[in-house]
Design an enzyme around this catalytic site. Structure first.
Site, PDB file in Angstrom:
ATOM      1  N   SER A 143     -49.643  -7.213 -22.524  1.00 21.46           N
ATOM      2  CA  SER A 143     -50.271  -7.472 -23.819  1.00 21.46           C
ATOM      3  C   SER A 143     -49.746  -6.512 -24.877  1.00 21.46           C
ATOM      4  CB  SER A 143     -51.793  -7.314 -23.703  1.00 21.46           C
ATOM      5  OG  SER A 143     -52.358  -7.306 -25.002  1.00 21.46           O
ATOM      6  N   HIS A 179     -48.213 -11.551 -23.930  1.00 21.58           N
ATOM      7  CA  HIS A 179     -49.543 -11.907 -24.456  1.00 21.58           C
ATOM      8  C   HIS A 179     -49.728 -11.228 -25.812  1.00 21.58           C
ATOM      9  CE1 HIS A 179     -53.742 -13.201 -23.937  1.00 21.58           C
ATOM     10  NE2 HIS A 179     -54.110 -12.024 -24.424  1.00 21.58           N
ATOM     11  N   ASP A 195     -52.327 -10.658 -28.871  1.00 23.99           N
ATOM     12  CA  ASP A 195     -53.735 -10.729 -29.255  1.00 23.99           C
ATOM     13  C   ASP A 195     -53.888 -10.733 -30.763  1.00 23.99           C
ATOM     14  OD1 ASP A 195     -55.200 -10.656 -26.730  1.00 23.99           O
ATOM     15  OD2 ASP A 195     -54.278  -8.674 -26.484  1.00 23.99           O
ATOM     16  N   MET A 228     -56.628 -10.798 -33.758  1.00 27.16           N
ATOM     17  CA  MET A 228     -58.050 -10.554 -34.034  1.00 27.16           C
ATOM     18  C   MET A 228     -58.280 -10.549 -35.541  1.00 27.16           C
ATOM     19  SD  MET A 228     -58.817  -7.527 -31.327  1.00 27.16           S
ATOM     20  CE  MET A 228     -58.059  -7.511 -29.685  1.00 27.16           C
ATOM     21  N   HIS A 287     -53.169 -15.393 -28.211  1.00 28.55           N
ATOM     22  CA  HIS A 287     -54.617 -15.437 -27.954  1.00 28.55           C
ATOM     23  C   HIS A 287     -55.351 -15.223 -29.278  1.00 28.55           C
ATOM     24  CE1 HIS A 287     -58.168 -13.186 -25.753  1.00 28.55           C
ATOM     25  NE2 HIS A 287     -58.546 -14.326 -26.284  1.00 28.55           N
ATOM     26  N   MET A 333     -58.334 -14.640 -31.252  1.00 27.99           N
ATOM     27  CA  MET A 333     -59.739 -14.205 -31.286  1.00 27.99           C
ATOM     28  C   MET A 333     -60.171 -14.239 -32.739  1.00 27.99           C
ATOM     29  SD  MET A 333     -59.369 -11.194 -28.493  1.00 27.99           S
ATOM     30  CE  MET A 333     -57.593 -11.172 -28.685  1.00 27.99           C
ATOM     31  N   MET A 355     -61.885 -14.468 -19.972  1.00 26.92           N
ATOM     32  CA  MET A 355     -61.977 -13.058 -20.380  1.00 26.92           C
ATOM     33  C   MET A 355     -62.721 -12.264 -19.304  1.00 26.92           C
ATOM     34  SD  MET A 355     -60.362 -12.808 -23.213  1.00 26.92           S
ATOM     35  CE  MET A 355     -60.664 -11.045 -23.363  1.00 26.92           C
ATOM     36  N   ASP A 380     -57.991 -11.945 -18.497  1.00 25.08           N
ATOM     37  CA  ASP A 380     -57.612 -11.027 -19.577  1.00 25.08           C
ATOM     38  C   ASP A 380     -58.640  -9.906 -19.706  1.00 25.08           C
ATOM     39  OD1 ASP A 380     -56.600  -9.837 -21.841  1.00 25.08           O
ATOM     40  OD2 ASP A 380     -56.993 -11.538 -23.180  1.00 25.08           O
TER      41      ASP A 380
HETATM   42  C1  DX5 Z   1     -58.809  -7.772 -25.385  1.00 23.67           C
HETATM   43  C2  DX5 Z   1     -57.498  -8.481 -25.331  1.00 23.67           C
HETATM   44  C3  DX5 Z   1     -56.662  -8.147 -24.171  1.00 23.67           C
HETATM   45  C4  DX5 Z   1     -56.228  -6.702 -24.067  1.00 23.67           C
HETATM   46  C5  DX5 Z   1     -56.196  -6.354 -22.610  1.00 23.67           C
HETATM   47  O1  DX5 Z   1     -59.618  -8.366 -26.339  1.00 23.67           O
HETATM   48  O2  DX5 Z   1     -57.697  -9.883 -25.316  1.00 23.67           O
HETATM   49  O3  DX5 Z   1     -55.525  -8.989 -24.101  1.00 23.67           O
HETATM   50  O4  DX5 Z   1     -54.974  -6.451 -24.618  1.00 23.67           O
HETATM   51  O5  DX5 Z   1     -55.926  -5.004 -22.491  1.00 23.67           O
HETATM   52  P1  DX5 Z   1     -56.157  -4.235 -21.114  1.00 23.67           P
HETATM   53  O6  DX5 Z   1     -55.246  -4.838 -20.104  1.00 23.67           O
HETATM   54  O7  DX5 Z   1     -55.826  -2.825 -21.455  1.00 23.67           O
HETATM   55  O8  DX5 Z   1     -57.613  -4.421 -20.750  1.00 23.67           O
HETATM   56 ZN    ZN Z   2     -55.959 -11.210 -24.957  1.00 20.97          ZN
END
Ligand code: DX5
Ligand code: ZN
Length: 220
Positions: free
Chosen positions: A7, A32, A34, A36, A65, A67, A136, A174
């Site tokens: 990620s 991946h 993320d 947000m 992803h 969010m 998740m 995840d």
């Molecule tokens: C959290 C993200 C994850 C995050 C995971 O909201 O969706 O993808 O990067 O990070 P680790 O592997 O450190 O938990």
């Molecule tokens: Zn994620």
């Protein structure tokens, strides 16, 4: 053996291009990413311009992803930027049928994600149209949290429902994946696992990536 998807959230933000190249050079096939919005989750990351900037330097599958509360407003931009898979949350405020339809019409693969308190059955009406499911295993918003291992129990429920309809949709988990829980997660049925801090935060990232991949092999 599961696919480990590093990620980008845990990468060094001062040198994203180099980080992506390095992670690809150690064998990662899926990145991946993320996204947000500071509303769906209490954190902000990057927008589609980051995806666009990184696209020309990498052949990895960009697994985006979202969010965000209103993914419909951004799906086209993320697809045009070069996302291969776009995942939206069942808990978002937009119509999920429209989201899935739009993702497909933009030429990307469609994923749906559930937060830790969302039952797996929420995904059932959409299964026939999905290319990926994202379970998740932490509350979304931040990397580096501990896995909520009860979330793994959702995987067999989802897989059993898929099997009823002859579907075989990869289930990705995840959050909080590390060397001590990767085998348990694989045994629960996770086909793909996001790993942020466990890969990017490791001193030897290549070794961490290899150990996670090998750790996900289940022989019995
Ligand atoms: C959290 C993200 C994850 C995050 C995971 O909201 O969706 O993808 O990067 O990070 P680790 O592997 O450190 O938990
Ligand atoms: Zn994620």
């Amino acid at each position: 053996m599961a696919t480990i998807a590093p990620s980008l959230l845990s990468a060094n933000f001062t040198k994203m291009g180099d980080e992506v190249k390095e992670i690809e050079s150690i064998g990662a096939r899926v990145l991946h990413i993320d996204i947000m919005d500071g509303h769906f989750v209490p954190n902000l990351t990057f927008g589609y311009s980051m995806v666009k900037a990184l696209r020309p330097i990498s052949g990895m599958i960009f697994d985006v992803h979202l969010m965000i509360t209103h993914p419909l407003d951004y799906i086209e931009s993320f697809a045009e930027a070069g996302s291969d898979i776009i995942t939206v949350h069942t808990e978002c405020d937009d119509d999920l049928d429209k989201c899935v339809q739009l993702i497909h019409s933009c030429g990307a693969k469609s994923g749906l994600s559930i937060k830790p308190n969302t039952p797996p059955e929420t995904l059932f009406p959409y299964l026939g149209r999905l290319e990926q499911i994202l379970v998740m295993t932490v509350e979304p918003g931040f990397g580096g949290q501990s896995m909520i291992s009860e979330c793994l129990d959702k995987i067999p429920v989802i897989k059993a429902e898929c099997a009823k309809f002859g579907l075989s949709i990869p289930v990705m988990i995840d959050g909080g994946v590390n060397i001590s829980n990767v085998r348990t997660a694989a045994k629960a049925g996770a086909d793909m696992m996001v790993a942020g801090s466990a890969v990017f935060g490791a001193k030897d990232r290549a070794a961490a990536f290899r150990e996670l991949t090998e750790g996900s092999v289940i022989s019995d």
